[in-house]
Design a protein around this motif. Structure first.
Motif, PDB file in Angstrom:
ATOM      1  N   GLY A  24       0.801  -1.219   0.000  1.00 27.48           N
ATOM      2  CA  GLY A  24       0.000   0.000   0.000  1.00 27.48           C
ATOM      3  C   GLY A  24       0.835   1.270   0.000  1.00 27.48           C
ATOM      4  N   ARG A  25       2.015   1.213   0.599  1.00 30.12           N
ATOM      5  CA  ARG A  25       2.905   2.386   0.595  1.00 30.12           C
ATOM      6  C   ARG A  25       4.000   2.260  -0.457  1.00 30.12           C
ATOM      7  NH1 ARG A  25       4.298  -0.354   5.479  1.00 30.12           N
ATOM      8  NH2 ARG A  25       6.453  -1.166   5.422  1.00 30.12           N
ATOM      9  N   SER A  26       3.814   1.308  -1.393  1.00 27.79           N
ATOM     10  CA  SER A  26       4.727   1.086  -2.528  1.00 27.79           C
ATOM     11  C   SER A  26       6.124   0.673  -2.081  1.00 27.79           C
ATOM     12  CB  SER A  26       4.802   2.338  -3.417  1.00 27.79           C
ATOM     13  OG  SER A  26       3.526   2.642  -3.941  1.00 27.79           O
ATOM     14  N   ASP A  27       6.221   0.035  -0.931  1.00 26.68           N
ATOM     15  CA  ASP A  27       7.505  -0.479  -0.457  1.00 26.68           C
ATOM     16  C   ASP A  27       7.584  -1.951  -0.873  1.00 26.68           C
ATOM     17  OD1 ASP A  27       9.836  -1.175   0.789  1.00 26.68           O
ATOM     18  OD2 ASP A  27       9.286  -0.383   2.767  1.00 26.68           O
ATOM     19  N   TYR A  28       7.848  -2.159  -2.157  1.00 25.61           N
ATOM     20  CA  TYR A  28       7.802  -3.510  -2.701  1.00 25.61           C
ATOM     21  C   TYR A  28       8.970  -4.363  -2.229  1.00 25.61           C
ATOM     22  CZ  TYR A  28       4.207  -1.421  -5.574  1.00 25.61           C
ATOM     23  OH  TYR A  28       3.071  -0.765  -5.992  1.00 25.61           O
ATOM     24  N   LYS A  29      10.078  -3.731  -1.903  1.00 24.83           N
ATOM     25  CA  LYS A  29      11.210  -4.490  -1.370  1.00 24.83           C
ATOM     26  C   LYS A  29      10.861  -5.096  -0.020  1.00 24.83           C
ATOM     27  CE  LYS A  29      16.163  -4.207  -0.407  1.00 24.83           C
ATOM     28  NZ  LYS A  29      17.380  -3.345  -0.410  1.00 24.83           N
ATOM     29  N   ALA A  30      10.233  -4.306   0.854  1.00 27.38           N
ATOM     30  CA  ALA A  30       9.834  -4.829   2.164  1.00 27.38           C
ATOM     31  C   ALA A  30       8.800  -5.937   2.013  1.00 27.38           C
ATOM     32  CB  ALA A  30       9.276  -3.698   3.031  1.00 27.38           C
ATOM     33  N   ALA A  31       7.839  -5.747   1.103  1.00 25.69           N
ATOM     34  CA  ALA A  31       6.818  -6.766   0.864  1.00 25.69           C
ATOM     35  C   ALA A  31       7.462  -8.052   0.365  1.00 25.69           C
ATOM     36  CB  ALA A  31       5.797  -6.253  -0.143  1.00 25.69           C
ATOM     37  N   HIS A  32       8.446  -7.916  -0.524  1.00 28.79           N
ATOM     38  CA  HIS A  32       9.162  -9.074  -1.059  1.00 28.79           C
ATOM     39  C   HIS A  32       9.898  -9.816   0.050  1.00 28.79           C
ATOM     40  CE1 HIS A  32      12.949 -10.824  -2.701  1.00 28.79           C
ATOM     41  NE2 HIS A  32      12.142 -11.280  -3.624  1.00 28.79           N
ATOM     42  N   THR A  33      10.570  -9.081   0.924  1.00 30.60           N
ATOM     43  CA  THR A  33      11.322  -9.697   2.020  1.00 30.60           C
ATOM     44  C   THR A  33      10.392 -10.468   2.949  1.00 30.60           C
ATOM     45  OG1 THR A  33      12.998  -7.951   1.940  1.00 30.60           O
ATOM     46  CG2 THR A  33      12.844  -9.242   3.978  1.00 30.60           C
ATOM     47  N   LEU A  34       9.268  -9.857   3.314  1.00 28.90           N
ATOM     48  CA  LEU A  34       8.294 -10.526   4.180  1.00 28.90           C
ATOM     49  C   LEU A  34       7.736 -11.779   3.515  1.00 28.90           C
ATOM     50  CD1 LEU A  34       6.422  -7.346   5.428  1.00 28.90           C
ATOM     51  CD2 LEU A  34       7.712  -8.930   6.889  1.00 28.90           C
ATOM     52  N   ALA A  35       7.467 -11.689   2.218  1.00 29.18           N
ATOM     53  CA  ALA A  35       6.931 -12.837   1.491  1.00 29.18           C
ATOM     54  C   ALA A  35       7.943 -13.976   1.441  1.00 29.18           C
ATOM     55  CB  ALA A  35       6.527 -12.420   0.085  1.00 29.18           C
ATOM     56  N   GLU A  36       9.195 -13.641   1.169  1.00 24.53           N
ATOM     57  CA  GLU A  36      10.245 -14.664   1.117  1.00 24.53           C
ATOM     58  C   GLU A  36      10.386 -15.380   2.459  1.00 24.53           C
ATOM     59  OE1 GLU A  36      11.580 -15.893  -1.402  1.00 24.53           O
ATOM     60  OE2 GLU A  36      12.708 -14.510  -2.654  1.00 24.53           O
ATOM     61  N   GLU A  37      10.319 -14.605   3.532  1.00 25.00           N
ATOM     62  CA  GLU A  37      10.441 -15.201   4.872  1.00 25.00           C
ATOM     63  C   GLU A  37       9.290 -16.168   5.136  1.00 25.00           C
ATOM     64  OE1 GLU A  37      10.580 -11.823   7.426  1.00 25.00           O
ATOM     65  OE2 GLU A  37      12.690 -11.354   6.976  1.00 25.00           O
ATOM     66  N   ALA A  38       8.078 -15.778   4.748  1.00 18.99           N
ATOM     67  CA  ALA A  38       6.907 -16.631   4.964  1.00 18.99           C
ATOM     68  C   ALA A  38       6.983 -17.892   4.099  1.00 18.99           C
ATOM     69  CB  ALA A  38       5.635 -15.849   4.673  1.00 18.99           C
ATOM     70  N   LEU A  39       7.386 -17.728   2.842  1.00 16.78           N
ATOM     71  CA  LEU A  39       7.491 -18.886   1.951  1.00 16.78           C
ATOM     72  C   LEU A  39       8.563 -19.859   2.434  1.00 16.78           C
ATOM     73  CD1 LEU A  39       7.127 -17.010  -1.453  1.00 16.78           C
ATOM     74  CD2 LEU A  39       5.526 -18.718  -0.547  1.00 16.78           C
ATOM     75  N   ALA A  40       9.643 -19.318   2.991  1.00 15.79           N
ATOM     76  CA  ALA A  40      10.713 -20.170   3.513  1.00 15.79           C
ATOM     77  C   ALA A  40      10.230 -21.026   4.684  1.00 15.79           C
ATOM     78  CB  ALA A  40      11.906 -19.321   3.936  1.00 15.79           C
ATOM     79  N   LYS A  41       9.211 -20.552   5.388  1.00 11.45           N
ATOM     80  CA  LYS A  41       8.623 -21.304   6.502  1.00 11.45           C
ATOM     81  C   LYS A  41       7.587 -22.316   6.030  1.00 11.45           C
ATOM     82  CE  LYS A  41       9.066 -17.338   9.631  1.00 11.45           C
ATOM     83  NZ  LYS A  41       8.288 -16.297  10.379  1.00 11.45           N
ATOM     84  N   GLY A  42       7.356 -22.347   4.718  1.00 10.50           N
ATOM     85  CA  GLY A  42       6.372 -23.285   4.179  1.00 10.50           C
ATOM     86  C   GLY A  42       4.957 -22.746   4.118  1.00 10.50           C
ATOM     87  N   GLU A  43       4.795 -21.445   4.369  1.00 17.03           N
ATOM     88  CA  GLU A  43       3.462 -20.865   4.308  1.00 17.03           C
ATOM     89  C   GLU A  43       3.055 -20.679   2.845  1.00 17.03           C
ATOM     90  OE1 GLU A  43       3.000 -17.421   6.785  1.00 17.03           O
ATOM     91  OE2 GLU A  43       4.322 -18.236   8.333  1.00 17.03           O
TER      92      GLU A  43
END
Length: 257
Positions: free
Chosen positions: A18-37
């Motif tokens: 929402g605040r166009s911080d796509y790098k932060a969104a990407h980092t959070l997504a990678e962390e979640a995917l690494a946990k198997g989410e």
């Protein structure tokens, strides 16, 4: 079926996007995917980051995974179609936008984006029909107005092109697509000075995307050439090529490996 992902993670990614911080969104997504989410938003967040790195093949793969998890999401179908368009897989893009239209027939951007793919293929009559469908749903769709104006200008219908340009500029006098249409309309009418002025106005727009900037540089070069200003025209053509090279090089890196 989407697996459960922590609500806090989804909220944090949504806020970052929402605040166009796509790098932060990407980092959070990678962390979640690494946990198997597993959740469509995780793949969407990663795809949005890839898009901004001009890595359309990677973005496409993640958008397709997101859509498989959320098949009724018209925005994901549109995102896939846009990636395919940028990759010049235009027949596939058209079919994807058709799927978006079936998912939500009232969403005007699907028709416009399908029209852009058709226009890129040179299917101008079919593109015009889709732009008109978009405008029926959203009469102030400035991108459809601008693209329609360009089709009319290229087809020699100067009066129709000028009318569409004026409608677009009344909505947003600084819209790059409308200004590009104004430039093309002046060029096809042989008014090279007016075309130069309009092209320079496009280039003065803040945060213009590279594709529009390249088009404007090319049209500026044509306008300068029409005024027998060869040295300036050459510089504008060179600027156009540099923009296109920088824009498209990342998309074809995989071909070198």
């Amino acid at each position: 079926m989407q697996a459960t992902t922590a609500t806090s993670t989804i909220q944090a990614i949504t806020a970052a996007i929402g605040r166009s911080d796509y790098k932060a969104a990407h980092t959070l997504a990678e962390e979640a995917l690494a946990k198997g989410e597993v959740h469509s938003l995780l793949y969407t967040a990663r795809a949005l980051w890839f898009e901004r790195q001009n890595l359309d093949q990677d973005a496409l793969a993640d958008f397709e995974t997101a859509a498989s998890l959320d098949p009724q999401n018209v925005m994901l179908h549109n995102a896939i179609g846009l990636c395919l368009t940028r990759l010049y897989r235009l027949d596939e893009a058209v079919l994807t936008f058709d799927e978006a239209i079936r998912t939500n027939p009232s969403f005007a951007p699907s028709y416009r984006r399908k029209a852009i793919a058709l226009e890129t293929m040179g299917r101008l009559s079919a593109a015009k029909a889709e732009y008109l469908r978009a405008l029926k749903l959203d009469p102030r769709d400035i991108e459809s107005l601008g693209h329609l104006a360009m089709i009319e200008a290229r087809s020699g219908r100067a009066a129709a092109a000028r009318d569409l340009v004026q409608r677009a500029l009344q909505t947003d006098p600084r819209n790059p697509t409308a200004l590009i249409a104004q430039t093309l309309s002046a060029l096809t009418g042989g008014d090279f000075a007016a075309a130069e002025a309009a092209a320079r106005q496009v280039l003065s727009v803040d945060n213009i995307n590279p594709g529009a900037r390249a088009v404007a540089q090319g049209l500026l070069a044509d306008a300068l050439d029409g005024q027998n200003r060869a040295r300036e025209a050459f510089a504008a053509y060179s600027a156009e090529k540099q923009i296109l090279r920088a824009q498209h090089a990342p998309r074809f890196q995989h071909l070198r490996s």
